[in-house]
Structures are given as structure tokens and as C-alpha cells.
Design a protein around this motif. Structure first.
Motif, PDB file in Angstrom:
ATOM      1  N   SER A 155       3.216  10.486   7.887  1.00 44.44           N
ATOM      2  CA  SER A 155       1.814  10.272   8.259  1.00 44.44           C
ATOM      3  C   SER A 155       1.381  11.254   9.336  1.00 44.44           C
ATOM      4  CB  SER A 155       1.608   8.835   8.752  1.00 44.44           C
ATOM      5  OG  SER A 155       1.956   7.903   7.759  1.00 44.44           O
ATOM      6  N   ALA A 156       2.242  11.468  10.315  1.00 41.69           N
ATOM      7  CA  ALA A 156       1.923  12.398  11.408  1.00 41.69           C
ATOM      8  C   ALA A 156       1.805  13.821  10.898  1.00 41.69           C
ATOM      9  CB  ALA A 156       2.993  12.309  12.494  1.00 41.69           C
TER      10      ALA A 156
ATOM     11  N   ALA B 158      -4.341   8.801  -1.605  1.00 42.09           N
ATOM     12  CA  ALA B 158      -3.731   9.189  -0.326  1.00 42.09           C
ATOM     13  C   ALA B 158      -4.039   8.200   0.789  1.00 42.09           C
ATOM     14  CB  ALA B 158      -4.208  10.589   0.059  1.00 42.09           C
ATOM     15  N   TRP B 159      -5.247   7.649   0.801  1.00 44.54           N
ATOM     16  CA  TRP B 159      -5.631   6.759   1.887  1.00 44.54           C
ATOM     17  C   TRP B 159      -4.726   5.527   1.961  1.00 44.54           C
ATOM     18  CZ3 TRP B 159      -6.780   1.688   0.954  1.00 44.54           C
ATOM     19  CH2 TRP B 159      -7.164   1.335  -0.335  1.00 44.54           C
ATOM     20  N   MET B 160      -4.184   5.136   0.817  1.00 40.34           N
ATOM     21  CA  MET B 160      -3.340   3.940   0.784  1.00 40.34           C
ATOM     22  C   MET B 160      -2.114   4.102   1.676  1.00 40.34           C
ATOM     23  SD  MET B 160      -3.374   3.015  -3.276  1.00 40.34           S
ATOM     24  CE  MET B 160      -4.889   2.546  -4.118  1.00 40.34           C
ATOM     25  N   PHE B 161      -1.555   5.316   1.680  1.00 36.45           N
ATOM     26  CA  PHE B 161      -0.355   5.557   2.482  1.00 36.45           C
ATOM     27  C   PHE B 161      -0.656   5.413   3.969  1.00 36.45           C
ATOM     28  CE2 PHE B 161       2.825   8.131   4.642  1.00 36.45           C
ATOM     29  CZ  PHE B 161       3.997   7.695   4.039  1.00 36.45           C
ATOM     30  N   PHE B 162      -1.729   6.060   4.421  1.00 36.70           N
ATOM     31  CA  PHE B 162      -2.078   6.013   5.847  1.00 36.70           C
ATOM     32  C   PHE B 162      -2.410   4.585   6.288  1.00 36.70           C
ATOM     33  CE2 PHE B 162      -2.952  10.474   4.841  1.00 36.70           C
ATOM     34  CZ  PHE B 162      -2.289  11.095   5.887  1.00 36.70           C
ATOM     35  N   VAL B 163      -3.198   3.897   5.480  1.00 44.42           N
ATOM     36  CA  VAL B 163      -3.573   2.520   5.836  1.00 44.42           C
ATOM     37  C   VAL B 163      -2.341   1.616   5.797  1.00 44.42           C
ATOM     38  CG1 VAL B 163      -4.967   0.515   5.168  1.00 44.42           C
ATOM     39  CG2 VAL B 163      -5.953   2.807   5.045  1.00 44.42           C
ATOM     40  N   GLY B 164      -1.480   1.843   4.813  1.00 45.38           N
ATOM     41  CA  GLY B 164      -0.259   1.045   4.718  1.00 45.38           C
ATOM     42  C   GLY B 164       0.635   1.215   5.934  1.00 45.38           C
ATOM     43  N   VAL B 165       0.854   2.464   6.358  1.00 46.84           N
ATOM     44  CA  VAL B 165       1.681   2.716   7.543  1.00 46.84           C
ATOM     45  C   VAL B 165       1.010   2.147   8.790  1.00 46.84           C
ATOM     46  CG1 VAL B 165       2.754   4.491   8.982  1.00 46.84           C
ATOM     47  CG2 VAL B 165       2.713   4.773   6.503  1.00 46.84           C
ATOM     48  N   HIS B 166      -0.312   2.241   8.850  1.00 50.09           N
ATOM     49  CA  HIS B 166      -1.038   1.664   9.994  1.00 50.09           C
ATOM     50  C   HIS B 166      -0.796   0.159  10.081  1.00 50.09           C
ATOM     51  CE1 HIS B 166      -4.214   0.703  12.825  1.00 50.09           C
ATOM     52  NE2 HIS B 166      -4.744  -0.119  11.941  1.00 50.09           N
ATOM     53  N   HIS B 167      -0.852  -0.536   8.952  1.00 47.70           N
ATOM     54  CA  HIS B 167      -0.599  -1.987   8.949  1.00 47.70           C
ATOM     55  C   HIS B 167       0.844  -2.276   9.379  1.00 47.70           C
ATOM     56  CE1 HIS B 167      -4.203  -4.015   7.535  1.00 47.70           C
ATOM     57  NE2 HIS B 167      -4.402  -3.038   6.662  1.00 47.70           N
TER      58      HIS B 167
ATOM     59  N   LEU C 141       0.825  -1.210   0.000  1.00 43.48           N
ATOM     60  CA  LEU C 141       0.000   0.000   0.000  1.00 43.48           C
ATOM     61  C   LEU C 141       0.861   1.263   0.000  1.00 43.48           C
ATOM     62  CD1 LEU C 141      -2.844  -1.020   2.486  1.00 43.48           C
ATOM     63  CD2 LEU C 141      -3.126  -0.435   0.070  1.00 43.48           C
ATOM     64  N   VAL C 142       1.924   1.266   0.785  1.00 43.61           N
ATOM     65  CA  VAL C 142       2.812   2.432   0.828  1.00 43.61           C
ATOM     66  C   VAL C 142       3.463   2.654  -0.534  1.00 43.61           C
ATOM     67  CG1 VAL C 142       5.006   3.297   1.762  1.00 43.61           C
ATOM     68  CG2 VAL C 142       3.276   2.373   3.301  1.00 43.61           C
TER      69      VAL C 142
END
Length: 267
Positions: A61-62, A27-36, A17-18
């Protein structure tokens, strides 16, 4: 085990995802990827290179979460990123990443109203960067000053932080109301003598592009607000006059209207 397989799957999904987000994905892919990736145990990231990548991803992300007013999310990403910083991060090429993570963590905690946590991040960063010029760490000092100003009654401490910061940026201010009054009267005479000239300059002013001066204007504005709280009318007047003069000489920025609008009141 099932847990290990789940962790490996999260690592795979997170990285995919990242990478997709970085290749013009949504954009959502980056946040979800880092979350995983943050759900994967730290022992999967075995060397400094992998740890620094995780720190960097969490900073991005922050920082982005902060711009979207997702303060709690920003705080969580920043905390995760700091946890991945190696012991040697404050020396060499990675100190900017360490500083940026602490700055965004402190700002997120300030905006959440967690002043004690904000101060902890600020002091930890400042303690590690004692030899670094003060003006290079504007963000962390400014966050500390504003957090303490509105979240405590430590006004004199805040005043010293802002005055020291302005001095380091080559915009020194008097340290006492008496000295501020003398400076204001002297500078006001010069201002009034050239009033028509200044009016023309304001009408034709360009936008301010020097980021150092924009930050200085931000600090001067906060000094004026603090002086108002302390009942220091001379410093309030001096900030208005000097903020206006910086605008005349160097251009208009987002902080300029506060000063220009106040000139009528102090003259």
C-alpha cells in the motif's frame, strides 16, 4: 463488547476486500481493505505469520501510494507496516521486507520535507544492516543523500555518501577537486581523439537495461548537482563526461540527456 464486535467486523471486511482486490478486483479495494485491517487492534494478529502479512500488505500500500504522489498516505502505511515487523525481521528471509518498508518510509518522509524523520528511518535501517553490501541498499543511501542535500547544509557528508555508493557500485570518482581535474583532462583527451566514433555510437545507442548502471547514472547525476553547489567545477565536468561515456558504452537511460547536453559546455 460492541468494540470487539466492530473490530471483528473490520477484520472480516478488510480481509475480504484485500482478497477480492488480489483476485482481479478494483485497486481501491486493496487500499480500503488494508485501511480496515490497520484499524483492528494488534492483538488480533497473534503470531509472526499474521504480523508479517500485515507488514507486507502495508508495504504494498505504501509503495503504490508513493507512485501516485500520495506521500502522506504512503508514510502512514509504511509506519504501520514497520510496527508489525517482528524483532527477528532483520535476520533471515524477511530482511528484504524490513529494508523495503524502511526505504519507502524514508522516501515518503523526504518528499514530505520531514528530514529528521527521514534520517531516523535511514539510520535505523543502516544500523541493522551493517554487513550488507552498500550497493544492495542503494535506495536508502540515495534517499539519505538527497534528503540531506536539499534539507540541510551537510554537503560534505552527502558527498561522502555518494562517493562511497559509486565506489561500491564499481564507478569510483576522485575524492578531491584536484584529482577530479586531472582525471577530467586525461579522459577528455581520449574523448576528443575518438569524437567522431562516439557521435556515431550515440546515434545508434540502444536503451540501457542494466538496473545497476541506471542507478549509477542517477548517483553520478546527483554528484554533479552537489559539486555545482560546492563550486567544484572539475567534478561537475567529470560527471558530465563520464555520464556521457556510460551512455555511449551501455545505452540511453532517463538520466542520459543531462550528461549528453552538457558535453558541449565542458569540451
Amino acid at each position: 463488547s460492541d468494540q470487539q464486535e466492530l473490530d471483528k467486523f473490520r477484520l472480516l471486511i478488510g480481509n475480504a476486500l484485500v482478497e477480492c482486490a488480489q483476485d482481479d478486483g478494483e485497486a481501491w479495494m486493496f487500499f480500503v481493505g488494508v485501511h480496515h485491517l490497520n484499524l483492528v487492534p494488534k492483538h488480533f494478529f497473534t503470531n509472526d505469520e499474521k504480523k508479517l502479512r500485515m507488514a507486507s500488505l502495508n508495504f504494498e500500500s505504501a509503495d503504490e501510494s508513493l507512485t501516485k504522489a500520495a506521500f502522506e498516505t504512503a508514510a502512514k502505511f509504511a509506519e504501520k507496516g514497520i510496527a508489525y515487523l517482528p524483532e527477528s525481521c532483520w535476520e533471515g528471509p524477511h530482511r528484504d521486507l524490513a529494508y523495503s518498508l524502511h526505504a519507502v518510509a524514508a522516501e515518503a518522509q523526504r518528499l514530505l520535507g520531514n528530514i529528521e524523520s527521514m534520517e531516523k528511518y535511514c539510520q535505523n535501517c543502516l544500523g541493522k544492516q551493517q554487513k550488507r553490501p552498500m550497493d544492495e541498499m542503494f535506495g536508502i543511501y540515495y534517499t539519505l543523500a538527497v534528503g540531506l542535500m536539499y534539507g540541510s547544509d551537510r554537503y560534505q557528508e552527502v558527498r561522502e555518501i555518494i562517493l562511497n555508493l559509486l565506489e561500491a557500485m564499481d564507478f569510483p570518482f576522485p575524492r578531491s577537486p584536484t584529482a577530479a581535474k586531472k582525471a577530467f583532462l586525461a579522459e577528455m583527451i581520449s574523448f576528443m581523439w575518438n569524437k567522431s566514433k562516439w557521435h556515431d555510437s550515440l546515434r545508434n545507442a540502444d536503451f540501457m537495461t542494466d538496473t545497476k548502471k541506471i542507478k549509477a547514472m542517477q548517483a553520478v547525476r546527483k554528484l554533479g548537482a552537489l559539486a555545482y553547489l560546492l563550486g567544484d567545477k572539475a567534478t561537475v565536468a567529470l560527471t558530465v563526461l563520464r555520464g556521457t561515456m556510460i551512455t555511449i558504452k551501455h545505452g540511453v537511460c532517463v538520466h542520459s540527456p543531462t550528461f549528453v547536453a552538457g558535453v558541449g559546455a565542458v569540451t
